[in-house]
Design a protein around this motif. Structure first.
Motif, PDB file in Angstrom:
ATOM      1  N   ARG A  16     -30.871  28.922 -43.941  1.00  0.00           N
ATOM      2  CA  ARG A  16     -32.125  28.246 -44.610  1.00  0.00           C
ATOM      3  C   ARG A  16     -32.225  28.665 -46.049  1.00  0.00           C
ATOM      4  O   ARG A  16     -32.136  29.771 -46.370  1.00  0.00           O
ATOM      5  N   ARG A  17     -32.521  27.585 -47.008  1.00  0.00           N
ATOM      6  CA  ARG A  17     -32.697  28.049 -48.191  1.00  0.00           C
ATOM      7  C   ARG A  17     -33.497  26.953 -49.063  1.00  0.00           C
ATOM      8  O   ARG A  17     -33.252  25.648 -48.904  1.00  0.00           O
ATOM      9  N   LEU A  18     -34.686  27.458 -49.389  1.00  0.00           N
ATOM     10  CA  LEU A  18     -35.493  26.573 -50.254  1.00  0.00           C
ATOM     11  C   LEU A  18     -35.611  26.782 -51.602  1.00  0.00           C
ATOM     12  O   LEU A  18     -35.753  27.977 -52.012  1.00  0.00           O
ATOM     13  N   VAL A  19     -35.166  25.896 -52.090  1.00  0.00           N
ATOM     14  CA  VAL A  19     -35.138  25.967 -53.986  1.00  0.00           C
ATOM     15  C   VAL A  19     -35.901  25.145 -54.787  1.00  0.00           C
ATOM     16  O   VAL A  19     -36.263  25.563 -55.944  1.00  0.00           O
ATOM     17  N   THR A  20     -36.863  24.370 -53.943  1.00  0.00           N
ATOM     18  CA  THR A  20     -38.039  23.980 -54.563  1.00  0.00           C
ATOM     19  C   THR A  20     -39.156  23.617 -53.430  1.00  0.00           C
ATOM     20  O   THR A  20     -38.991  23.996 -52.372  1.00  0.00           O
ATOM     21  N   PRO A  21     -40.327  23.315 -53.975  1.00  0.00           N
ATOM     22  CA  PRO A  21     -41.519  23.038 -53.009  1.00  0.00           C
ATOM     23  C   PRO A  21     -40.930  21.879 -52.094  1.00  0.00           C
ATOM     24  O   PRO A  21     -40.059  21.053 -52.684  1.00  0.00           O
ATOM     25  N   ILE A  22     -41.397  21.703 -51.095  1.00  0.00           N
ATOM     26  CA  ILE A  22     -41.147  20.510 -50.222  1.00  0.00           C
ATOM     27  C   ILE A  22     -42.202  19.605 -50.068  1.00  0.00           C
ATOM     28  O   ILE A  22     -43.357  19.759 -49.796  1.00  0.00           O
ATOM     29  N   PRO A  23     -41.912  18.179 -50.592  1.00  0.00           N
ATOM     30  CA  PRO A  23     -40.717  17.831 -50.962  1.00  0.00           C
ATOM     31  C   PRO A  23     -40.480  17.937 -52.231  1.00  0.00           C
ATOM     32  O   PRO A  23     -41.352  18.290 -53.110  1.00  0.00           O
ATOM     33  N   GLY A  24     -39.179  17.983 -52.865  1.00  0.00           N
ATOM     34  CA  GLY A  24     -38.684  18.290 -54.180  1.00  0.00           C
ATOM     35  C   GLY A  24     -38.676  17.007 -54.900  1.00  0.00           C
ATOM     36  O   GLY A  24     -39.120  15.904 -54.520  1.00  0.00           O
ATOM     37  N   PRO A  25     -38.505  17.151 -56.212  1.00  0.00           N
ATOM     38  CA  PRO A  25     -38.743  15.942 -57.332  1.00  0.00           C
ATOM     39  C   PRO A  25     -37.772  14.902 -56.940  1.00  0.00           C
ATOM     40  O   PRO A  25     -38.077  13.716 -57.018  1.00  0.00           O
ATOM     41  N   ARG A  26     -36.455  15.306 -56.345  1.00  0.00           N
ATOM     42  CA  ARG A  26     -35.733  14.012 -55.993  1.00  0.00           C
ATOM     43  C   ARG A  26     -36.153  13.176 -54.956  1.00  0.00           C
ATOM     44  O   ARG A  26     -36.150  11.989 -54.653  1.00  0.00           O
ATOM     45  N   SER A  27     -36.510  13.930 -53.782  1.00  0.00           N
ATOM     46  CA  SER A  27     -37.309  13.437 -52.644  1.00  0.00           C
ATOM     47  C   SER A  27     -38.383  12.603 -52.846  1.00  0.00           C
ATOM     48  O   SER A  27     -38.707  11.597 -52.294  1.00  0.00           O
ATOM     49  N   GLN A  28     -39.270  13.007 -53.814  1.00  0.00           N
ATOM     50  CA  GLN A  28     -40.553  12.152 -54.330  1.00  0.00           C
ATOM     51  C   GLN A  28     -40.148  11.006 -55.053  1.00  0.00           C
ATOM     52  O   GLN A  28     -40.781  10.011 -54.803  1.00  0.00           O
ATOM     53  N   GLU A  29     -39.046  10.955 -55.736  1.00  0.00           N
ATOM     54  CA  GLU A  29     -38.382   9.614 -56.748  1.00  0.00           C
ATOM     55  C   GLU A  29     -37.934   8.772 -55.468  1.00  0.00           C
ATOM     56  O   GLU A  29     -38.394   7.581 -55.569  1.00  0.00           O
ATOM     57  N   LEU A  30     -37.158   9.320 -54.511  1.00  0.00           N
ATOM     58  CA  LEU A  30     -36.727   8.396 -53.492  1.00  0.00           C
ATOM     59  C   LEU A  30     -38.112   7.708 -52.561  1.00  0.00           C
ATOM     60  O   LEU A  30     -37.902   6.638 -52.093  1.00  0.00           O
ATOM     61  N   ALA A  31     -38.879   8.530 -52.337  1.00  0.00           N
ATOM     62  CA  ALA A  31     -40.136   8.288 -51.733  1.00  0.00           C
ATOM     63  C   ALA A  31     -40.871   6.920 -52.387  1.00  0.00           C
ATOM     64  O   ALA A  31     -41.106   5.888 -51.688  1.00  0.00           O
ATOM     65  N   ALA A  32     -40.831   7.083 -53.683  1.00  0.00           N
ATOM     66  CA  ALA A  32     -41.634   5.969 -54.386  1.00  0.00           C
ATOM     67  C   ALA A  32     -40.482   4.998 -54.315  1.00  0.00           C
ATOM     68  O   ALA A  32     -41.016   3.702 -54.321  1.00  0.00           O
ATOM     69  N   ARG A  33     -39.287   4.911 -54.624  1.00  0.00           N
ATOM     70  CA  ARG A  33     -38.310   3.935 -54.002  1.00  0.00           C
ATOM     71  C   ARG A  33     -38.617   3.223 -52.961  1.00  0.00           C
ATOM     72  O   ARG A  33     -38.532   1.960 -52.690  1.00  0.00           O
ATOM     73  N   ARG A  34     -38.618   4.175 -51.957  1.00  0.00           N
ATOM     74  CA  ARG A  34     -38.749   3.395 -50.848  1.00  0.00           C
ATOM     75  C   ARG A  34     -40.181   2.701 -50.449  1.00  0.00           C
ATOM     76  O   ARG A  34     -39.855   1.704 -49.546  1.00  0.00           O
ATOM     77  N   SER A  35     -40.998   2.951 -51.059  1.00  0.00           N
ATOM     78  CA  SER A  35     -42.433   2.365 -50.970  1.00  0.00           C
ATOM     79  C   SER A  35     -42.167   0.676 -51.206  1.00  0.00           C
ATOM     80  O   SER A  35     -43.074  -0.093 -50.659  1.00  0.00           O
ATOM     81  N   ALA A  36     -41.376   0.516 -52.176  1.00  0.00           N
ATOM     82  CA  ALA A  36     -41.092  -0.697 -52.937  1.00  0.00           C
ATOM     83  C   ALA A  36     -39.893  -1.428 -52.105  1.00  0.00           C
ATOM     84  O   ALA A  36     -39.930  -2.662 -52.421  1.00  0.00           O
ATOM     85  N   ALA A  37     -39.174  -0.838 -51.193  1.00  0.00           N
ATOM     86  CA  ALA A  37     -38.194  -1.372 -50.523  1.00  0.00           C
ATOM     87  C   ALA A  37     -38.010  -1.401 -49.092  1.00  0.00           C
ATOM     88  O   ALA A  37     -37.559  -2.307 -48.603  1.00  0.00           O
ATOM     89  N   VAL A  38     -38.899  -0.610 -48.618  1.00  0.00           N
ATOM     90  CA  VAL A  38     -38.611  -0.185 -46.945  1.00  0.00           C
ATOM     91  C   VAL A  38     -39.800  -0.738 -46.185  1.00  0.00           C
ATOM     92  O   VAL A  38     -40.968  -0.410 -46.803  1.00  0.00           O
ATOM     93  N   ALA A  39     -39.917  -1.518 -45.405  1.00  0.00           N
ATOM     94  CA  ALA A  39     -40.849  -2.042 -44.456  1.00  0.00           C
ATOM     95  C   ALA A  39     -41.769  -0.771 -44.068  1.00  0.00           C
ATOM     96  O   ALA A  39     -40.998   0.337 -43.410  1.00  0.00           O
ATOM     97  N   PRO A  40     -42.863  -0.789 -43.971  1.00  0.00           N
ATOM     98  CA  PRO A  40     -43.828   0.416 -44.104  1.00  0.00           C
ATOM     99  C   PRO A  40     -43.933   0.881 -42.290  1.00  0.00           C
ATOM    100  O   PRO A  40     -44.270   1.737 -41.859  1.00  0.00           O
ATOM    101  N   GLY A  41     -43.509  -0.534 -41.562  1.00  0.00           N
ATOM    102  CA  GLY A  41     -43.402  -0.133 -39.985  1.00  0.00           C
ATOM    103  C   GLY A  41     -42.244   0.988 -39.746  1.00  0.00           C
ATOM    104  O   GLY A  41     -42.457   1.248 -38.529  1.00  0.00           O
ATOM    105  N   VAL A  42     -41.469   1.270 -40.455  1.00  0.00           N
ATOM    106  CA  VAL A  42     -40.358   2.340 -40.323  1.00  0.00           C
ATOM    107  C   VAL A  42     -41.024   3.763 -40.785  1.00  0.00           C
ATOM    108  O   VAL A  42     -41.085   3.763 -42.012  1.00  0.00           O
TER     109      VAL A  42
END
Length: 451
Positions: A16-42
């Motif tokens: 186990r190794r944590l190098v950023t807070p959870i979620p990290g910046p790249r995950s936050q970027e992907l979450a923003a992209r997801r909200s515009a592309a992936v149906a919220p029912g998933v």
């Protein structure tokens, strides 16, 4: 030969190794992209996006390493990216990725069916058919039972989960989120009480719980109209409910005496997860039909229905199948996975994992009255959380514990009819030290939430 866990995992550091807070910046970027592309029912459980995995560790796009105690809901039982599975997938993909078995058959499909026929409970003659998902397997098992018996009614249980197709939504007990707003559902499905030792009347035996359920079925439906009784030997999404001893044998005996097909949904419990190859093995129960998926394919989509030859052969040619069912790449992964389970004695590994997990969870229960029950078998363990001094479910505590574990780099899952159960499904190749660390994080987080 028993293979050590270290020899089975892929080349991802088992730590186990944590190098950023959870979620990290790249995950936050992907979450923003997801909200515009992936149906919220998933929906998703983790707040991070996975980049790679190996053994019992997942690594996210920010470089954080998580101890995985969920196995993608009991799928990656042989670990993430097991080299033998990866090699088998690559070899098969280089030869051909698809013909459709109904067009151009191939040996891998036959080999997987042979394995299922050999390993599922009972020494009677069996036949199998392959599909893509657990829901498809369950739906096709019901088709076989109805065709063979000429009857229509299907008996299912409180707290059951069997899938998200129209028929399997009808078979599933929990309304939200699985059924809400999606009706009407398939007819001729009847629900009866499950053996739920924590919530049953004190002292109720498995045989008595079976009598209660079957009396309800007989009264509401009538045995002569019932095609099948469908049950999870240990309920999965419903809360890892382990029925009292004697419940499953009594159900199977009742079915056999009345010409009713007994279907065991082993989608989550199968393939060494509970310390046996199948959960029915624990009490020597032999189903007429068994449905499998999840752990069979090490992450590749594959499912099966295996059953008595006379039942499976009853369906006319062309009555079972599907374009992708038994895909050759998925079959190659399954064969490598099954070989690893056998050579590595992963059923034995599940029993050892279960002993370690149950000890930690038992200590939690001794410290906190909000832990009403510790239950499970093998590497399928859970705690049920309630308001102290009552049996009122406490889903907020379960959600807080799960979220806390995720922030600390440990993947755990919730489940249960009321969302108040923490469930653990670690890969069967997890090392003792890594498992211990993951359980320590879980215990510390639970201590904080339940204090």
């Amino acid at each position: 030969m028993v293979t050590t866990p270290d020899a089975l995992v892929a080349e991802v550091a088992q730590q186990r190794r944590l190098v950023t807070p959870i979620p990290g910046p790249r995950s936050q970027e992907l979450a923003a992209r997801r909200s515009a592309a992936v149906a919220p029912g998933v929906s998703s459980t983790l707040p991070v996006y996975v980049e790679r995995g190996g053994g019992a560790v997942l690594v996210d796009v920010d470089g954080n390493s998580f101890i995985d105690l969920g196995s993608g809901i009991a799928v990656t039982s042989v670990g993430h990216a097991l080299p033998a599975v990866v090699d088998a997938i690559a070899r098969q993909a280089a030869r051909f990725t698809h013909t459709c078995f109904m067009v151009g058959p191939y040996e891998g499909y036959v080999e997987v069916c042979e394995q299922l026929n050999t390993r599922t409970p009972g020494d009677h003659a069996k036949l199998s058919a392959l599909f893509n998902s657990g829901a498809e397997a369950v739906e096709n098992a019901v088709k076989v039972a109805r065709h063979a018996t000429g009857r229509q009614a299907v008996i299912v249980f409180d707290h059951a989960y069997h899938g998200r197709t129209n028929l399997t939504m009808a078979l599933t007990a929990k309304a939200a989120p699985y059924k809400q707003g999606f009706g009407p559902f398939a007819p001729e499905v009847y629900r009866v009480p499950m053996s739920y030792p924590l919530r049953d009347p004190e002292g109720m035996t498995g045989a008595q719980a079976a009598e209660r359920a079957l009396a309800t079925a007989d009264k509401q439906v009538g045995a002569d109209t019932i095609a099948a009784v469908l049950v999870e030997p240990i309920q999965g999404e419903g809360g890892f409910v382990v029925p009292a001893p004697g419940f499953l044998p009594a159900i199977a005996e009742w079915c056999a005496a009345r010409g009713v097909v007994f279907i065991a949904d082993e989608v989550q419990t199968g393939f060494c997860r509970t310390g046996d190859w199948f959960a029915c093995d624990d009490e020597g129960v032999v189903p007429d039909l068994v449905t499998t998926a999840k752990g069979i394919g090490a992450g590749m989509p594959l499912a099966g229905v295996t059953g008595r030859a006379e039942l499976m052969a009853h369906v006319h040619s062309g009555g079972l199948g599907g374009t992708y069912g038994g895909n050759p790449v998925a079959c190659a992964a399954a064969l490598a996975s099954i070989e690893t389970m056998q050579s590595g004695d992963l059923a034995g590994a599940a029993r050892r994992i279960g002993a370690a997990v149950a000890g930690v969870l038992g200590d939690l229960a001794a410290r906190h009255p909000g832990v009403a029950d510790v239950r499970g078998r093998g590497a399928m363990q859970a705690i049920e959380l309630v308001k102290p001094g009552t049996l009122e479910p406490d889903p907020a505590a379960a959600a807080a514990i799960a979220a806390g574990c995720h922030r600390e780099g440990v993947v755990v899952l919730t489940c249960g009819t009321w969302g108040n159960v923490i469930r653990l499904l670690p890969p069967l190749v997890i090392g003792d030290e890594l498992l211990g660390e993951g359980l320590s994080v879980l215990a510390a987080t639970a201590d904080e939430v339940l204090a």
